[in-house]
Design an enzyme around this catalytic site. Structure first.
Site, PDB file in Angstrom:
ATOM      1  CB  CYS A 208      -1.036   0.011   1.405  1.00  0.00           C
ATOM      2  SG  CYS A 208      -1.935   1.597   1.549  1.00  0.00           S
ATOM      3  CG  ASP A 215      -3.332  -4.465   0.356  1.00  0.00           C
ATOM      4  OD1 ASP A 215      -2.984  -3.161  -0.151  1.00  0.00           O
ATOM      5  OD2 ASP A 215      -3.916  -4.359   1.492  1.00  0.00           O
TER       6      ASP A 215
END
Length: 300
Positions: A208, A215
């Site tokens: 991110c 993620d």
């Protein structure tokens, strides 16, 4: 009949049975009078409810027995050839352990495995069981299940989807590498016949750009056209590992690169990302109208 006599009280599994009778039957190791802080783990003292004397006076004070079951859906490490491995990890922590885990601290601890090499999933289990048992001063059972065995295929892929994750492809570093994508060729280098297939991988991960958190996602490619080389597609997916981008941007680029490099006549790309703070984002991009589907994977 007297209700609630001692012989009628449900008797949870005793502490030693967590090792011998647990359905997990994973690795465990004995605690060895450790410091509360071990190998980056910062255990917190377990909060215990005060003993209460039953109001009837007929029941003895019962010390609770049992366990805490933790599921971590995106534990990643490298094998000895630096090929990423990902698994669902189950932890069983006895309820009488003097220390327990805090969720954010546990997430940071598991993230340290991402660039460590292990010979096998058994070695990962033994490593986790040893460190967690020392840190929590209690026997901790650990079991790993490869995501490819646990994840349900999304509706868009269907039961005939093929996993890319067993291909012997090592980590690709240095950013997204669309140039790795290529068509599959016969031995005589002639193009293979067009087909329709759906390919999936559980090894997609991006960072991110806002939080630097990782993620994790299950990505699928449903296409019609000249066959795509599966090794090259997995290598391309792994090249996202060190890239910083939003989830939506990640799927945008996956779709655009495969379309540009491989030229399928029809293409749909989607990814089911694991949740963070109770929210998961699941983009889909396609060359054609596509039905909305919202079937969760086991990691969600």
């Amino acid at each position: 009949m007297v209700i609630g006599r001692p012989s009628e009280i449900p008797h949870p599994m005793p502490h030693h049975d967590l090792r011998s009778s647990s359905p997990l039957r994973g690795h465990h190791t004995a605690a060895a009078s450790p410091s509360p802080q071990v190998c980056g783990i910062h255990p917190m003292p377990r909060m215990r409810l005060p003993h209460r004397t039953p109001s009837s006076g007929l029941l003895p004070v019962v010390t609770p027995r049992g366990y805490d079951l933790w599921n971590h859906y995106e534990v990643m490490w490298l094998d000895m050839h630096e090929r990423p491995q990902i698994a669902v990890v189950e932890l069983v922590i006895p309820c009488d352990s003097p220390y327990t885990l805090e969720m954010s601290d546990a997430q940071r601890y598991f993230l340290t495995l991402r660039d460590q090499c292990f010979e096998s999933a058994d070695a990962v289990e033994a490593h986790l069981a040893g460190e967690l048992s020392r840190g929590l001063q209690a026997y901790v059972l650990v079991r790993t299940t490869p995501v490819r065995q646990a994840v349900r295929t999304t509706t868009a892929c269907g039961p005939g989807a093929l996993s890319l994750d067993l291909a012997p492809v090592s980590v690709v570093r240095g950013g997204v590498r669309a140039d790795l994508l290529r068509h599959a060729r016969h031995a005589d280098t002639s193009p293979a016949s067009p087909l329709r297939e759906c390919l999936t991988s559980d090894l997609l991960s991006v960072r991110c750009p806002l939080t630097d958190g990782v993620d994790y996602g299950t990505v699928w490619f449903d296409y019609t056209g000249e066959p795509i080389c599966r090794h090259s597609l997995l290598a391309y997916i792994l090249s996202y590992r060190d890239s910083a981008m939003l989830i939506e941007q990640c799927v945008d680029q996956l779709f655009a690169d495969v379309l540009a490099q491989c030229g399928p006549t029809r293409l749909a790309v989607g990814a089911r990302f694991t949740r963070r703070h109770g929210i998961d984002i699941n983009p889909v991009r396609a060359t054609h109208a596509i039905a909305i589907s919202n079937v969760r994977t086991v990691r969600q």
